[in-house]
Design an enzyme around this catalytic site. Structure first.
Site, PDB file in Angstrom:
ATOM      1  N   CYS A  12      -0.309  98.056  30.937  1.00 17.22           N
ATOM      2  CA  CYS A  12       0.508  97.764  29.758  1.00 17.22           C
ATOM      3  C   CYS A  12       0.289  96.301  29.391  1.00 17.22           C
ATOM      4  CB  CYS A  12       1.977  98.004  30.083  1.00 17.22           C
ATOM      5  SG  CYS A  12       2.549  96.937  31.401  1.00 17.22           S
ATOM      6  N   HIS A  40       2.386  96.797  41.208  1.00 19.79           N
ATOM      7  CA  HIS A  40       2.323  97.811  42.259  1.00 19.79           C
ATOM      8  C   HIS A  40       1.009  98.572  42.197  1.00 19.79           C
ATOM      9  CE1 HIS A  40       6.893  97.474  42.086  1.00 19.79           C
ATOM     10  NE2 HIS A  40       6.477  96.909  43.178  1.00 19.79           N
ATOM     11  N   CYS A  94       7.138  89.421  32.096  1.00 16.75           N
ATOM     12  CA  CYS A  94       6.818  90.088  30.823  1.00 16.75           C
ATOM     13  C   CYS A  94       7.884  89.711  29.775  1.00 16.75           C
ATOM     14  CB  CYS A  94       6.808  91.589  31.044  1.00 16.75           C
ATOM     15  SG  CYS A  94       6.604  92.498  29.510  1.00 16.75           S
ATOM     16  N   HIS A 122      14.262  97.916  42.999  1.00 13.15           N
ATOM     17  CA  HIS A 122      13.091  97.460  42.238  1.00 13.15           C
ATOM     18  C   HIS A 122      13.281  95.998  41.826  1.00 13.15           C
ATOM     19  CE1 HIS A 122       9.972  97.223  39.184  1.00 13.15           C
ATOM     20  NE2 HIS A 122       9.463  98.318  39.708  1.00 13.15           N
ATOM     21  N   GLU A 124      12.362  94.367  39.275  1.00  8.85           N
ATOM     22  CA  GLU A 124      12.815  94.118  37.892  1.00  8.85           C
ATOM     23  C   GLU A 124      14.340  94.213  37.806  1.00  8.85           C
ATOM     24  OE1 GLU A 124      10.988  96.455  34.708  1.00  8.85           O
ATOM     25  OE2 GLU A 124      12.823  96.205  33.549  1.00  8.85           O
ATOM     26  N   CYS A 190      10.744  99.747  27.532  1.00 13.16           N
ATOM     27  CA  CYS A 190       9.801  98.986  26.695  1.00 13.16           C
ATOM     28  C   CYS A 190       8.873  99.917  25.893  1.00 13.16           C
ATOM     29  CB  CYS A 190       8.996  98.024  27.552  1.00 13.16           C
ATOM     30  SG  CYS A 190       7.831  98.854  28.625  1.00 13.16           S
ATOM     31  N   ASN A 220       6.641 103.491  37.639  1.00 17.79           N
ATOM     32  CA  ASN A 220       6.379 104.112  36.330  1.00 17.79           C
ATOM     33  C   ASN A 220       5.398 105.277  36.471  1.00 17.79           C
ATOM     34  OD1 ASN A 220       3.608 103.232  35.045  1.00 17.79           O
ATOM     35  ND2 ASN A 220       4.375 101.449  36.138  1.00 17.79           N
TER      36      ASN A 220
HETATM   37  S1  SF4 Z   1       8.313  95.684  30.545  1.00 16.81           S
HETATM   38 FE1  SF4 Z   1       6.863  97.252  29.890  1.00 16.81          FE
HETATM   39  S2  SF4 Z   1       5.176  96.048  29.051  1.00 16.81           S
HETATM   40 FE2  SF4 Z   1       6.367  94.676  30.312  1.00 16.81          FE
HETATM   41  S3  SF4 Z   1       5.445  94.762  32.347  1.00 16.81           S
HETATM   42 FE3  SF4 Z   1       7.109  96.242  32.339  1.00 16.81          FE
HETATM   43  S4  SF4 Z   1       6.092  98.171  31.778  1.00 16.81           S
HETATM   44 FE4  SF4 Z   1       4.711  96.532  31.194  1.00 16.81          FE
END
Ligand code: SF4
Length: 283
Positions: A12, A40, A94, A122, A124, A190, A220
């Protein structure tokens, strides 16, 4: 046998950007550290190690080093500790994850309790939770919605881990709406993830076999596989061409292929090549 590759297969925008930043930073020749893997995917991790970026478990106060923040982002505490320990920070978070941080922080300032729909462990999700003053409520799936707690919340804002499944997210939000008086929902899945999920809802129905390429550690990729499997039981999750079984391709007319956001094109191309040539010989 026709091979149909998803338009959205592979890296991505955020992953491409983070890898480019890593390569540019490596050119400075300073010692560079990273807390965990850049993405990952084992192949990408090896490449990053080769250019001299070291994965560490914790930050240490021994000299002027660079800390590279990964695409998933990091909690504010990590930035504070790194600054205190004299690290120069290169932030490859990101921009779409940054946007989630901003929404969560702004909503908290306005008095909303923050709910994150995502995988608790995770990076994130930890990064989003780590932007806040109050402890965020993290909901992983429809089975662990804290109903009792929700009833005591007057105002809440929901943000979503960027790679979550939209259908599952909407089902969770619908339940929360029944219990929380004022609920603001920000769909922060996203754009690249949405595109991947749109394609994966169509491709397994249009192809005899569906192949999903990506590391077993990639959240993902796992979601793409789950959706594909629910639509076509001949869906297979592989990490590389080595996992392909010639049996899968007997008596079929078409194969759909997609790849997770952290899967390099080189891995996908090898798989396509193998299916086109080698598997034909094996059949
Ligand atoms: S937010 Fe979306 S575009 Fe950004 S790193 Fe994660 S999967 Fe990729």
């Amino acid at each position: 046998m026709k091979i149909n590759l998803a338009k959205s297969a592979g890296f991505c925008f955020g992953v491409k950007r983070a890898i480019n930043i890593a390569f540019d930073t490596a050119e400075t020749k300073s010692p560079i550290e990273m807390l965990g893997d850049i993405v990952h995917n084992e192949e990408v991790v090896k490449e990053i190690e080769k250019i001299g970026i070291k994965k560490v478990g914790k930050l240490t106060p021994d000299g002027n080093k660079i800390l590279l923040i990964r695409a998933h982002g990091a909690p504010l505490k990590t930035f504070q500790i790194a600054t205190r320990l004299n690290y120069q920070i290169v932030d490859a978070t990101c921009p779409m994850v940054k946007e989630i941080h901003k929404i969560a922080q702004d909503s908290e300032k306005k008095g909303y309790r923050i709910i994150i729909i995502g995988d608790k462990k995770h990076n994130e999700v930890q990064g989003i939770a780590g932007q806040l003053k109050e402890k965020a409520i993290i909901i992983e799936n429809i089975r662990n919605i804290p109903i009792k707690k929700s009833k005591n919340i007057l105002r809440a804002a929901v943000v979503v881990q960027s790679t979550q499944n939209l259908e599952k997210t909407l089902a969770i939000v619908a339940i929360l709406k029944k219990h929380i008086k004022e609920l603001k929902f920000f769909n922060t899945i996203c754009r690249p993830t949405r595109m991947k999920q749109q394609e994966i809802r169509i491709m397994p129905k249009k192809n005899d076999v569906m192949i999903i390429i990506g590391s077993k550690t990639s959240a993902n990729t796992k979601r793409l596989y789950e959706i594909a499997k629910s639509l076509n039981r001949r869906s297979f999750w592989i990490q590389s061409k080595k996992d392909l079984k010639p049996d899968w391709f007997k008596n079929i007319k078409s194969i759909g292929i997609t790849a997770g956001a952290s899967t390099p094109d080189s891995t996908t191309n090898e798989v396509i090549q193998y299916i086109r040539k080698d598997s034909q010989q094996a059949l």
